[in-house]
Design an enzyme around this catalytic site. Structure first.
Site, PDB file in Angstrom:
ATOM      1  N   HIS A 241       0.793  -1.245   0.000  1.00  0.00           N
ATOM      2  CA  HIS A 241       0.000   0.000   0.000  1.00  0.00           C
ATOM      3  C   HIS A 241       0.817   1.283   0.000  1.00  0.00           C
ATOM      4  CE1 HIS A 241      -4.118  -1.624   0.724  1.00  0.00           C
ATOM      5  NE2 HIS A 241      -3.396  -2.683   1.041  1.00  0.00           N
TER       6      HIS A 241
ATOM      7  N   ASP B 198       3.416   9.438  -0.919  1.00  0.00           N
ATOM      8  CA  ASP B 198       2.228   8.673  -0.516  1.00  0.00           C
ATOM      9  C   ASP B 198       1.999   7.587  -1.552  1.00  0.00           C
ATOM     10  OD1 ASP B 198      -0.009   8.136   1.046  1.00  0.00           O
ATOM     11  OD2 ASP B 198      -0.645  10.228   1.116  1.00  0.00           O
TER      12      ASP B 198
END
Ligand code: GDG
Length: 494
Positions: free
Chosen positions: A174, A381
């Site tokens: 992720h 991110d």
């Protein structure tokens, strides 16, 4: 794949494994209640398990020591099974707070100087991954598909190969995967790479992270054969598909209800109809909150006409509060908020409203509705779901998304105003541009963003990931079956 799932014969189960439990449990006067935990992975997967059914294996936190070893959840309306893996306090401390959050997290977000390469962290990371693999072995039945999540459990796929040689295993990473020269700093890099390559399919959010991984494997894992065009690695006689599959959101749950709209109007009145800039993050040094606040302060200097006409609302959810770096970051954010508010506040206007707690989703959506601008400016991110949630909630097309070019989401959401979050001047000017943008341009940009976010939702993402397991030689007819699909009803509500 959606069609393949629909065609499937017989019911196969989906088993999800992650460090974090999808729920926290609280004892109230009326008994135990379940509350969804905050974080990107849970926001994405919990709606899927609710709809599909299956089993979620996660680490039990010490507050839940009194609860049974497995539960049907959510307690209010059970739809899937939660199985706990119990770890000792020290193991959690070294495995989670240590190796996961003080080694892999900073390394993968290019903050390698924050890494603490400690042998005791590594030992407990190994141990915790082994325990997770054993629990998965016990919780699964032949034919189940096991979907492992994230950097906490990188060794599990290889361990499962030994325990369940015939199982099908996918892993989704992720967070970003850093360039080879940064991942190469990790003393245990070979173990990690071998661990991941135990899976039949490994997926990342965007091609950049996938390419970094493939390059790292070819540079640091002797014996591995990498085919970058096919997205395939051959290692120890097995093949692993490697893919970029951007995570989506459960669009339906971000569609504003009449109650959300009512609450957003109330918020707007409370903010005296001023324009609103919004930031929403787990409190983390990778999210660029301090730099964002600085940019807002600079914006007020550059555009004094906006003084008293704009409010910046920053929602920061406490996170990893036992890790020293996070304690320090919390102080630094509070100091910056205080300094900027101290500089600009007037009798009837406080420029920054800082909310340091988690809000229920029903409270978060009204903030998305009231925000004229969402300022999503992480320094790095993997994806960033807040950007997609803001777009999904923005049915009227009146909002503007400012997005860091260093978030995976920027690869997908090109009609956002893209910025370098470290360039304070650029972010300040982009705020000026966004707050002055004409409605027609806002609506056009938002319509394009919405088209992408709505089409590639979280269910699309799940199907693409599980599709990795039925590639080449794998029979699609064995895919896990969403609740209701085996008896002919549709696989999903949307
Ligand atoms: C990791 C990766 C990747 C935030 N405040 C509240 C609240 N939230 C929810 C948001 C969103 C989630 O938390 C945060 O997701 P992000 O994607 O922004 O970030 P991470 O937690 O770092 O997630 C990230 C993600 O995994 C998925 O793969 O996108 O790159 O770092 O859903 O809405 N939710 C509630 N109250 C809050 O106050 N209820």
């Amino acid at each position: 794949m959606r069609a393949a799932v629909g065609r499937a014969q017989g019911r196969r189960g989906l088993i999800v494994a992650s460090f974090r439990s999808p729920y926290n449990f609280r004892l109230t006067a009326g008994g135990w209640v379940s509350e969804r935990t905050v974080g990107g992975l849970v926001s994405a997967l919990e709606p899927v398990l609710k709809q599909w059914g299956g089993t979620w294996v996660a680490v039990r936190s010490s507050e839940h020591a009194d609860l049974p070893a497995h539960l049907d959840v959510p307690l209010e309306q059970p739809s899937f099974r939660l199985v706990w893996v119990g770890l000792k306090e020290r193991e959690v401390s070294h495995f989670y707070h240590g190796f996961s959050n003080r080694v892999l997290w900073p390394l993968c977000h290019d903050f390698w100087e924050r890494c603490h390469f400690r042998q005791d962290y590594w030992r407990d990371y190994l141990g915790a991954n082994a325990r997770m693999a054993q629990s998965l072995g016990k919780a699964s039945a032949p034919g189940d598909w096991i979907w492992v999540h994230d950097y906490h459990l990188a060794l599990v796929p290889h361990m499962l190969r030994k325990l369940l040689p015939k199982s099908r295993v996918a892993l989704f990473w992720h967070i970003p995967f850093p360039p080879a020269e940064i991942f190469g700093l990790l003393p245990w890099r070979r173990h990690l790479l071998r661990g991941l390559l135990g899976a039949d399919g490994v997926a990342f959010h965007v091609p950049l992270w996938k390419n970094h991984f493939l390059e790292t494997v070819s540079r640091y894992l002797p014996g591995a054969e990498v085919d970058p065009d096919a997205g395939r690695v051959l290692y120890e006689g097995r093949q692993t598909w490697v893919e970029a599959i951007p995570i989506g959101i459960d669009v339906q749950s971000y569609q504003p209800t009449a109650e959300h709209v009512r609450r957003s109007l109330q918020l707007r009145r409370g903010l005296r109809k001023r324009q609103v800039i919004l930031g929403v993050d787990r409190l983390d040094y990778t999210k660029g909150i301090v730099q964002r606040l600085e940019a807002f302060g600079r914006f007020l200097q550059l555009y004094p006409e906006f003084k008293r006409r704009v409010v910046f609302v920053q929602i920061a959810v406490p996170s990893r509060t036992r890790v020293p770096e996070y304690v320090e970051m919390t102080r630094s954010i509070e100091g910056t908020v205080g300094r900027i508010n101290g500089q600009f506040t007037t009798e009837d206007w406080v420029p920054i409203r800082y909310i340091y707690r988690s809000l229920p989703t029903s409270e978060l959506i009204p903030y998305y509705l009231v925000a004229d601008v969402a300022l999503v400016s992480p320094l790095r991110d993997g994806m960033n779901l807040v950007a997609k949630e803001y777009v999904a909630a923005n049915a009227e097309g009146k909002g503007v998304l400012i997005l860091s070019e260093f978030a995976g989401a920027a690869q997908d959401l090109k009609e956002a105003l893209l910025v370098n979050p470290l360039n304070v001047e650029e972010v300040a000017h982009t705020l000026g541009l966004a707050l002055r943008m004409k409605l027609a341009e806002k609506a056009e940009r938002m319509a394009r963003l919405r088209e992408r976010v709505l089409r590639r939702d979280v269910f699309w993402w799940v199907e693409q990931n599980l599709g990795l397991l039925s590639r080449e030689g794998r029979s699609a007819a064995s895919a896990p079956v969403p609740r209701g699909a085996a008896d002919g009803s549709p696989s999903r509500g949307a």
